[in-house]
Design a protein around this motif. Structure first.
Motif, PDB file in Angstrom:
ATOM      1  N   VAL A  12       0.853  -1.184   0.000  1.00 25.77           N
ATOM      2  CA  VAL A  12       0.000   0.000   0.000  1.00 25.77           C
ATOM      3  C   VAL A  12       0.889   1.234   0.000  1.00 25.77           C
ATOM      4  O   VAL A  12       1.746   1.394   0.869  1.00 25.77           O
ATOM      5  CB  VAL A  12      -0.923   0.023   1.241  1.00 25.77           C
ATOM      6  CG1 VAL A  12      -1.773   1.295   1.248  1.00 25.77           C
ATOM      7  CG2 VAL A  12      -1.821  -1.213   1.274  1.00 25.77           C
ATOM      8  N   LEU A  13       0.676   2.103  -0.979  1.00 23.16           N
ATOM      9  CA  LEU A  13       1.425   3.350  -1.080  1.00 23.16           C
ATOM     10  C   LEU A  13       0.524   4.484  -0.594  1.00 23.16           C
ATOM     11  O   LEU A  13      -0.516   4.744  -1.175  1.00 23.16           O
ATOM     12  CB  LEU A  13       1.864   3.603  -2.521  1.00 23.16           C
ATOM     13  CG  LEU A  13       2.636   4.914  -2.776  1.00 23.16           C
ATOM     14  CD1 LEU A  13       3.964   4.911  -2.033  1.00 23.16           C
ATOM     15  CD2 LEU A  13       2.873   5.102  -4.272  1.00 23.16           C
ATOM     16  N   SER A  14       0.933   5.141   0.497  1.00 22.79           N
ATOM     17  CA  SER A  14       0.138   6.219   1.074  1.00 22.79           C
ATOM     18  C   SER A  14       0.850   7.550   0.869  1.00 22.79           C
ATOM     19  O   SER A  14       1.972   7.745   1.347  1.00 22.79           O
ATOM     20  CB  SER A  14      -0.089   5.977   2.574  1.00 22.79           C
ATOM     21  OG  SER A  14      -0.784   4.766   2.784  1.00 22.79           O
ATOM     22  N   LEU A  15       0.198   8.464   0.152  1.00 25.71           N
ATOM     23  CA  LEU A  15       0.749   9.781  -0.120  1.00 25.71           C
ATOM     24  C   LEU A  15      -0.274  10.848   0.269  1.00 25.71           C
ATOM     25  O   LEU A  15      -1.432  10.538   0.532  1.00 25.71           O
ATOM     26  CB  LEU A  15       1.108   9.919  -1.605  1.00 25.71           C
ATOM     27  CG  LEU A  15       2.110   8.895  -2.153  1.00 25.71           C
ATOM     28  CD1 LEU A  15       2.205   9.019  -3.668  1.00 25.71           C
ATOM     29  CD2 LEU A  15       3.492   9.097  -1.518  1.00 25.71           C
ATOM     30  N   ASN A  16       0.158  12.099   0.302  1.00 22.91           N
ATOM     31  CA  ASN A  16      -0.789  13.178   0.569  1.00 22.91           C
ATOM     32  C   ASN A  16      -0.695  14.225  -0.528  1.00 22.91           C
ATOM     33  O   ASN A  16       0.091  14.095  -1.464  1.00 22.91           O
ATOM     34  CB  ASN A  16      -0.546  13.798   1.955  1.00 22.91           C
ATOM     35  CG  ASN A  16       0.871  14.328   2.104  1.00 22.91           C
ATOM     36  OD1 ASN A  16       1.356  15.066   1.256  1.00 22.91           O
ATOM     37  ND2 ASN A  16       1.547  13.952   3.197  1.00 22.91           N
ATOM     38  N   SER A  17      -1.501  15.255  -0.401  1.00 23.91           N
ATOM     39  CA  SER A  17      -1.601  16.243  -1.466  1.00 23.91           C
ATOM     40  C   SER A  17      -0.321  17.055  -1.647  1.00 23.91           C
ATOM     41  O   SER A  17      -0.190  17.799  -2.613  1.00 23.91           O
ATOM     42  CB  SER A  17      -2.771  17.191  -1.186  1.00 23.91           C
ATOM     43  OG  SER A  17      -2.669  17.740   0.120  1.00 23.91           O
ATOM     44  N   ASP A  63       0.064  15.152 -10.431  1.00 23.59           N
ATOM     45  CA  ASP A  63      -1.139  15.816  -9.879  1.00 23.59           C
ATOM     46  C   ASP A  63      -2.329  14.873  -9.749  1.00 23.59           C
ATOM     47  O   ASP A  63      -3.429  15.143 -10.252  1.00 23.59           O
ATOM     48  CB  ASP A  63      -1.533  17.017 -10.743  1.00 23.59           C
ATOM     49  CG  ASP A  63      -0.468  18.096 -10.761  1.00 23.59           C
ATOM     50  OD1 ASP A  63      -0.279  18.716 -11.820  1.00 23.59           O
ATOM     51  OD2 ASP A  63       0.156  18.323  -9.704  1.00 23.59           O
ATOM     52  N   ILE A  64      -2.109  13.767  -9.091  1.00 20.25           N
ATOM     53  CA  ILE A  64      -3.192  12.808  -8.879  1.00 20.25           C
ATOM     54  C   ILE A  64      -4.160  13.358  -7.834  1.00 20.25           C
ATOM     55  O   ILE A  64      -3.747  13.782  -6.752  1.00 20.25           O
ATOM     56  CB  ILE A  64      -2.627  11.447  -8.409  1.00 20.25           C
ATOM     57  CG1 ILE A  64      -1.703  10.890  -9.490  1.00 20.25           C
ATOM     58  CG2 ILE A  64      -3.760  10.471  -8.117  1.00 20.25           C
ATOM     59  CD1 ILE A  64      -2.373  10.625 -10.807  1.00 20.25           C
ATOM     60  N   PRO A  65      -5.454  13.375  -8.120  1.00 22.52           N
ATOM     61  CA  PRO A  65      -6.441  13.893  -7.148  1.00 22.52           C
ATOM     62  C   PRO A  65      -6.522  13.016  -5.899  1.00 22.52           C
ATOM     63  O   PRO A  65      -6.117  11.846  -5.909  1.00 22.52           O
ATOM     64  CB  PRO A  65      -7.764  13.857  -7.926  1.00 22.52           C
ATOM     65  CG  PRO A  65      -7.369  13.744  -9.367  1.00 22.52           C
ATOM     66  CD  PRO A  65      -6.076  12.995  -9.392  1.00 22.52           C
ATOM     67  N   ASP A  86      -2.031  -0.891  -3.851  1.00 19.63           N
ATOM     68  CA  ASP A  86      -3.011   0.150  -3.545  1.00 19.63           C
ATOM     69  C   ASP A  86      -2.309   1.486  -3.395  1.00 19.63           C
ATOM     70  O   ASP A  86      -1.219   1.586  -2.803  1.00 19.63           O
ATOM     71  CB  ASP A  86      -3.754  -0.178  -2.248  1.00 19.63           C
ATOM     72  CG  ASP A  86      -4.755  -1.305  -2.425  1.00 19.63           C
ATOM     73  OD1 ASP A  86      -5.227  -1.835  -1.408  1.00 19.63           O
ATOM     74  OD2 ASP A  86      -5.046  -1.656  -3.593  1.00 19.63           O
ATOM     75  N   VAL A  87      -2.931   2.514  -3.930  1.00 25.03           N
ATOM     76  CA  VAL A  87      -2.395   3.877  -3.819  1.00 25.03           C
ATOM     77  C   VAL A  87      -3.473   4.736  -3.144  1.00 25.03           C
ATOM     78  O   VAL A  87      -4.587   4.861  -3.667  1.00 25.03           O
ATOM     79  CB  VAL A  87      -2.032   4.467  -5.195  1.00 25.03           C
ATOM     80  CG1 VAL A  87      -1.507   5.897  -5.034  1.00 25.03           C
ATOM     81  CG2 VAL A  87      -0.993   3.598  -5.884  1.00 25.03           C
ATOM     82  N   ARG A  88      -3.111   5.297  -2.001  1.00 19.18           N
ATOM     83  CA  ARG A  88      -4.058   6.123  -1.249  1.00 19.18           C
ATOM     84  C   ARG A  88      -3.541   7.556  -1.195  1.00 19.18           C
ATOM     85  O   ARG A  88      -2.465   7.813  -0.656  1.00 19.18           O
ATOM     86  CB  ARG A  88      -4.245   5.569   0.165  1.00 19.18           C
ATOM     87  CG  ARG A  88      -4.826   4.165   0.172  1.00 19.18           C
ATOM     88  CD  ARG A  88      -4.858   3.566   1.556  1.00 19.18           C
ATOM     89  NE  ARG A  88      -5.382   2.210   1.527  1.00 19.18           N
ATOM     90  CZ  ARG A  88      -5.408   1.394   2.586  1.00 19.18           C
ATOM     91  NH1 ARG A  88      -4.922   1.813   3.751  1.00 19.18           N
ATOM     92  NH2 ARG A  88      -5.899   0.183   2.468  1.00 19.18           N
ATOM     93  N   MET A  89      -4.307   8.437  -1.774  1.00 16.98           N
ATOM     94  CA  MET A  89      -3.909   9.851  -1.843  1.00 16.98           C
ATOM     95  C   MET A  89      -4.824  10.653  -0.914  1.00 16.98           C
ATOM     96  O   MET A  89      -6.016  10.793  -1.175  1.00 16.98           O
ATOM     97  CB  MET A  89      -4.032  10.349  -3.286  1.00 16.98           C
ATOM     98  CG  MET A  89      -3.500  11.755  -3.500  1.00 16.98           C
ATOM     99  SD  MET A  89      -1.705  11.837  -3.349  1.00 16.98           S
ATOM    100  CE  MET A  89      -1.221  10.870  -4.785  1.00 16.98           C
TER     101      MET A  89
END
Length: 278
Positions: A12-17, A63-65, A86-89
């Motif tokens: 799981v890849l967790s990123l923020n804005s 620029d992934i929403p 999984d990618v969680r933005m």
């Protein structure tokens, strides 16, 4: 790598804005034939179609929403070799956004408060709980002589109740109060009382203010005071109970209200009255 969690089979890849652009590198060390170094990948929820790459095992996104996605990669044309991540933005609020939300929350709270207060006032007027202030009386009661100020007449100009109708209302009301004793309910509303005798609250309010020249609370609380006195006269032994307990049985919701109305209608304090019965 601190953004990568989960298991080897289900990372799981967790990123923020603040990190909305990223590159994912992938490879299959089992491929020995260069012709097989052909991949296709897709970010579910973002890409509409599979993207094919050759000899460049990487995928870059910009620029992934904010949202949840699934990154899929496989050997081109071979679904059985597919791997997923999984990618969680998530969104990180800036100081300016926090300030805007705080202002909006305060504005909403103020609007709700004003709206609820307005509704309470309107409901209170409809139930006869609020009356105009006169002669410095801070509790919304009538003057010391029990009369209703002249400007009350303006409020009832559209009401057409004859003297006979008013007397009929009072007769039904008096019977109800003496037989069913609804005044023992401390939360009794004018509208409820009106419904019990088959009239609307405006007609009952008109009868109180224009025919009897008293307000709703004086009418109901006088019955409560009489009930208190009758209770003691029938059983003098009740003096061993607290005044508040007996007043509550008669429909008074507070000790202060009981003392005020008892003095008004009995001309003495509850203690003095109880002492006179001994």
């Amino acid at each position: 790598m601190e953004s990568l969690t989960g298991s080897a089979r289900h990372p799981v890849l967790s990123l923020n804005s603040n990190n909305r652009s990223f590159t994912i590198y992938f490879s299959d060390l089992g491929f020995t034939n260069d012709e097989r170094h052909k991949y296709e990948y897709k970010l579910d929820g973002y890409d509409d179609e599979w993207i094919i790459v050759e000899n460049d095992p990487s995928a870059t996104y910009y620029d992934i929403p904010t949202g949840r996605y699934t990154f899929k990669v496989r050997q081109a044309g071979s679904p059985s070799t597919e791997s997923r991540m999984d990618v969680r933005m998530s969104h990180v609020f800036s100081t300016f956004e926090w300030a805007l939300m705080a202002i909006a929350a305060i504005a909403v709270a103020i609007a709700i408060f004003l709206y609820m207060r307005h509704r309470r006032v309107l409901y209170g007027i409809a139930q006869g709980e609020y009356t105009p202030l006169h002669d410095g009386n801070s509790e919304g009661e009538t003057g010391t002589n029990g009369s209703v100020p002249a400007d009350e007449d303006t409020k009832y100009r559209t009401t057409r109740l004859s003297e006979k109708e008013c007397r009929n209302i009072l007769r039904k009301l008096d019977t109800l109060m003496r037989t069913e004793r609804p005044f023992t309910n401390p939360d009794l509303k004018l509208s409820e009382l009106a419904t019990m005798i088959g009239y609307n609250s405006h007609a009952l309010s008109y009868t109180f203010n224009q025919h009897l020249r008293i307000n709703y609370y004086d009418y109901v609380n006088e019955f409560r005071v009489k009930a208190f006195k009758e209770m003691l006269e029938k059983d003098p032994n009740l003096v061993k109970y607290t005044i508040s307990a007996m007043a509550s049985k008669c429909g008074f919701s507070s000790r202060a209200s009981f003392f005020r109305y008892f003095k008004k209608f009995a001309g003495t304090t509850p203690a003095e009255y109880m002492k006179s019965l001994k």
